[in-house]
Design a protein around this motif. Sequence first.
Motif, PDB file in Angstrom:
ATOM      1  N   GLU A   1      12.282  67.484  22.347  1.00 19.79           N
ATOM      2  CA  GLU A   1      12.244  68.709  21.717  1.00 19.79           C
ATOM      3  C   GLU A   1      11.839  69.922  22.428  1.00 19.79           C
ATOM      4  OE1 GLU A   1      10.963  71.636  17.885  1.00 19.79           O
ATOM      5  OE2 GLU A   1      11.292  69.665  17.087  1.00 19.79           O
ATOM      6  N   LEU A   2      12.976  71.358  23.196  1.00 12.62           N
ATOM      7  CA  LEU A   2      11.921  72.267  23.579  1.00 12.62           C
ATOM      8  C   LEU A   2      11.529  73.327  23.113  1.00 12.62           C
ATOM      9  CD1 LEU A   2      13.010  72.716  26.484  1.00 12.62           C
ATOM     10  CD2 LEU A   2      15.383  73.753  26.027  1.00 12.62           C
ATOM     11  N   ARG A   3      10.822  72.920  23.845  1.00 13.40           N
ATOM     12  CA  ARG A   3       9.915  74.779  23.788  1.00 13.40           C
ATOM     13  C   ARG A   3      10.216  76.112  24.329  1.00 13.40           C
ATOM     14  NH1 ARG A   3       5.750  70.932  21.336  1.00 13.40           N
ATOM     15  NH2 ARG A   3       6.111  70.874  19.512  1.00 13.40           N
ATOM     16  N   GLY A   4      11.348  76.949  23.880  1.00 16.35           N
ATOM     17  CA  GLY A   4      11.815  77.403  25.282  1.00 16.35           C
ATOM     18  C   GLY A   4      13.007  77.677  25.642  1.00 16.35           C
ATOM     19  N   GLU A   5      13.042  78.548  27.132  1.00 22.32           N
ATOM     20  CA  GLU A   5      14.378  78.357  27.293  1.00 22.32           C
ATOM     21  C   GLU A   5      14.984  76.582  28.481  1.00 22.32           C
ATOM     22  OE1 GLU A   5      16.968  81.103  30.549  1.00 22.32           O
ATOM     23  OE2 GLU A   5      15.454  81.898  29.335  1.00 22.32           O
ATOM     24  N   HIS A   6      14.034  76.544  28.680  1.00 23.17           N
ATOM     25  CA  HIS A   6      14.227  75.015  30.144  1.00 23.17           C
ATOM     26  C   HIS A   6      12.528  74.831  30.526  1.00 23.17           C
ATOM     27  CE1 HIS A   6      12.398  77.567  33.501  1.00 23.17           C
ATOM     28  NE2 HIS A   6      12.904  78.314  32.893  1.00 23.17           N
TER      29      HIS A   6
ATOM     30  N   ILE B   1       7.395  58.999  30.439  1.00 21.14           N
ATOM     31  CA  ILE B   1       8.538  57.889  31.544  1.00 21.14           C
ATOM     32  C   ILE B   1       7.892  58.039  32.509  1.00 21.14           C
ATOM     33  CG2 ILE B   1       9.928  58.035  33.226  1.00 21.14           C
ATOM     34  CD1 ILE B   1      11.455  58.723  30.815  1.00 21.14           C
ATOM     35  N   ALA B   2       6.924  59.166  32.724  1.00 21.74           N
ATOM     36  CA  ALA B   2       6.002  59.633  34.191  1.00 21.74           C
ATOM     37  C   ALA B   2       4.400  59.820  33.387  1.00 21.74           C
ATOM     38  CB  ALA B   2       6.247  60.902  34.902  1.00 21.74           C
ATOM     39  N   ASP B   3       3.511  59.295  34.421  1.00 20.38           N
ATOM     40  CA  ASP B   3       1.931  59.141  33.851  1.00 20.38           C
ATOM     41  C   ASP B   3       1.479  60.956  34.131  1.00 20.38           C
ATOM     42  OD1 ASP B   3       1.974  56.707  32.523  1.00 20.38           O
ATOM     43  OD2 ASP B   3       1.128  56.004  34.503  1.00 20.38           O
ATOM     44  N   SER B   4       2.328  61.572  35.182  1.00 24.17           N
ATOM     45  CA  SER B   4       1.376  62.851  35.759  1.00 24.17           C
ATOM     46  C   SER B   4       3.082  63.343  36.534  1.00 24.17           C
ATOM     47  CB  SER B   4       0.282  63.138  36.766  1.00 24.17           C
ATOM     48  OG  SER B   4       1.067  62.369  38.028  1.00 24.17           O
ATOM     49  N   SER B   5       3.009  64.645  36.711  1.00 25.49           N
ATOM     50  CA  SER B   5       3.699  65.307  37.211  1.00 25.49           C
ATOM     51  C   SER B   5       4.223  64.862  38.270  1.00 25.49           C
ATOM     52  CB  SER B   5       4.044  66.811  37.032  1.00 25.49           C
ATOM     53  OG  SER B   5       3.786  67.409  35.903  1.00 25.49           O
ATOM     54  N   GLY B   6       3.033  64.424  39.079  1.00 25.77           N
ATOM     55  CA  GLY B   6       3.094  63.995  40.477  1.00 25.77           C
ATOM     56  C   GLY B   6       4.780  62.713  40.758  1.00 25.77           C
ATOM     57  N   GLN B   7       4.186  61.421  39.740  1.00 30.22           N
ATOM     58  CA  GLN B   7       4.456  60.939  39.391  1.00 30.22           C
ATOM     59  C   GLN B   7       6.247  60.976  39.610  1.00 30.22           C
ATOM     60  OE1 GLN B   7       3.670  58.224  36.694  1.00 30.22           O
ATOM     61  NE2 GLN B   7       4.083  55.913  37.862  1.00 30.22           N
ATOM     62  N   GLY B   8       6.012  61.709  38.241  1.00 28.53           N
ATOM     63  CA  GLY B   8       7.450  62.066  38.522  1.00 28.53           C
ATOM     64  C   GLY B   8       8.331  63.484  39.383  1.00 28.53           C
ATOM     65  N   LYS B   9       7.766  63.761  40.373  1.00 32.65           N
ATOM     66  CA  LYS B   9       8.427  64.407  41.550  1.00 32.65           C
ATOM     67  C   LYS B   9       8.728  62.508  42.670  1.00 32.65           C
ATOM     68  CE  LYS B   9       6.080  68.741  41.378  1.00 32.65           C
ATOM     69  NZ  LYS B   9       5.000  69.504  41.903  1.00 32.65           N
ATOM     70  N   HIS B  10       7.774  61.785  42.381  1.00 31.12           N
ATOM     71  CA  HIS B  10       8.131  60.719  43.327  1.00 31.12           C
ATOM     72  C   HIS B  10       9.242  60.173  42.681  1.00 31.12           C
ATOM     73  CE1 HIS B  10       6.654  57.417  46.564  1.00 31.12           C
ATOM     74  NE2 HIS B  10       6.973  56.874  45.103  1.00 31.12           N
ATOM     75  N   MET B  11       9.358  60.212  41.383  1.00 33.58           N
ATOM     76  CA  MET B  11      10.675  59.014  41.078  1.00 33.58           C
ATOM     77  C   MET B  11      11.943  59.955  41.249  1.00 33.58           C
ATOM     78  SD  MET B  11       9.155  58.142  36.575  1.00 33.58           S
ATOM     79  CE  MET B  11       8.075  56.867  36.762  1.00 33.58           C
ATOM     80  N   ILE B  12      11.447  61.454  41.413  1.00 30.10           N
ATOM     81  CA  ILE B  12      12.786  62.366  41.670  1.00 30.10           C
ATOM     82  C   ILE B  12      13.262  61.458  43.276  1.00 30.10           C
ATOM     83  CG2 ILE B  12      13.629  64.362  42.039  1.00 30.10           C
ATOM     84  CD1 ILE B  12      11.815  65.397  39.375  1.00 30.10           C
ATOM     85  N   ALA B  13      12.291  62.194  43.787  1.00 29.02           N
ATOM     86  CA  ALA B  13      12.139  62.067  45.331  1.00 29.02           C
ATOM     87  C   ALA B  13      13.072  60.179  45.512  1.00 29.02           C
ATOM     88  CB  ALA B  13      11.532  62.218  46.262  1.00 29.02           C
ATOM     89  N   ASN B  14      12.831  59.468  44.680  1.00 28.83           N
ATOM     90  CA  ASN B  14      12.482  58.100  44.719  1.00 28.83           C
ATOM     91  C   ASN B  14      14.876  57.765  44.695  1.00 28.83           C
ATOM     92  OD1 ASN B  14      10.719  57.034  46.016  1.00 28.83           O
ATOM     93  ND2 ASN B  14      10.158  56.427  44.441  1.00 28.83           N
ATOM     94  N   GLY B  15      14.817  59.288  44.414  1.00 33.89           N
ATOM     95  CA  GLY B  15      16.766  59.056  43.671  1.00 33.89           C
ATOM     96  C   GLY B  15      16.644  57.984  42.180  1.00 33.89           C
TER      97      GLY B  15
ATOM     98  N   GLU C   1      20.061  63.462  40.316  1.00 31.39           N
ATOM     99  CA  GLU C   1      19.264  64.984  40.635  1.00 31.39           C
ATOM    100  C   GLU C   1      18.161  64.810  41.864  1.00 31.39           C
ATOM    101  OE1 GLU C   1      18.665  67.861  40.530  1.00 31.39           O
ATOM    102  OE2 GLU C   1      19.851  68.095  39.159  1.00 31.39           O
ATOM    103  N   SER C   2      17.842  65.386  42.685  1.00 34.15           N
ATOM    104  CA  SER C   2      16.844  65.496  43.723  1.00 34.15           C
ATOM    105  C   SER C   2      15.987  66.713  43.328  1.00 34.15           C
ATOM    106  CB  SER C   2      17.558  65.875  44.683  1.00 34.15           C
ATOM    107  OG  SER C   2      18.362  66.532  45.346  1.00 34.15           O
ATOM    108  N   ARG C   3      16.750  67.682  42.707  1.00 35.55           N
ATOM    109  CA  ARG C   3      15.256  68.544  42.609  1.00 35.55           C
ATOM    110  C   ARG C   3      14.305  68.505  42.112  1.00 35.55           C
ATOM    111  NH1 ARG C   3      19.154  72.806  40.818  1.00 35.55           N
ATOM    112  NH2 ARG C   3      19.843  71.556  39.595  1.00 35.55           N
ATOM    113  N   LYS C   4      13.254  68.929  42.305  1.00 31.69           N
ATOM    114  CA  LYS C   4      12.155  67.921  41.469  1.00 31.69           C
ATOM    115  C   LYS C   4      11.530  69.116  40.234  1.00 31.69           C
ATOM    116  CE  LYS C   4       9.779  66.243  45.111  1.00 31.69           C
ATOM    117  NZ  LYS C   4      10.807  66.176  46.070  1.00 31.69           N
ATOM    118  N   THR C   5      11.871  70.569  40.459  1.00 28.69           N
ATOM    119  CA  THR C   5      11.883  71.266  39.099  1.00 28.69           C
ATOM    120  C   THR C   5      13.309  71.997  38.796  1.00 28.69           C
ATOM    121  OG1 THR C   5      11.732  73.282  41.221  1.00 28.69           O
ATOM    122  CG2 THR C   5       9.277  72.395  40.411  1.00 28.69           C
ATOM    123  N   ALA C   6      13.814  70.908  38.375  1.00 24.47           N
ATOM    124  CA  ALA C   6      15.189  71.598  38.326  1.00 24.47           C
ATOM    125  C   ALA C   6      14.804  71.818  36.673  1.00 24.47           C
ATOM    126  CB  ALA C   6      15.979  69.539  38.388  1.00 24.47           C
TER     127      ALA C   6
END
Length: 74
Positions: free
Chosen positions: A7-12, A24-38, A47-52
């Motif tokens: 449930e989104l609270r805000g615009e994005h 899915i990820a334990d931290s934002s850093g781990q999330g960034k790593h998952m994104i970077a790994n494709g 999606e390769s933009r970490k803060t899309a």
Amino acid sequence: MDTLEFELRGEHVALCDLLKLSGIADSSGQGKHMIANGDVTVDDQPESRKTAKIRANQTVRCLGRTVRVVSSQA
């Protein structure tokens, strides 16, 4: 496939934060790593933009799990 609704609270929400907030990820850093790994797709597109900016009605997939983003009813 494991699907949950976020449930989104805000615009994005930033993609790396969504991965953390949905469990899915334990931290934002781990999330960034998952994104970077494709490992992440948004609406079936890689999606390769970490803060899309993820908005309502988008679907994020990562490591066999699916997150459907819905708007807040508040």
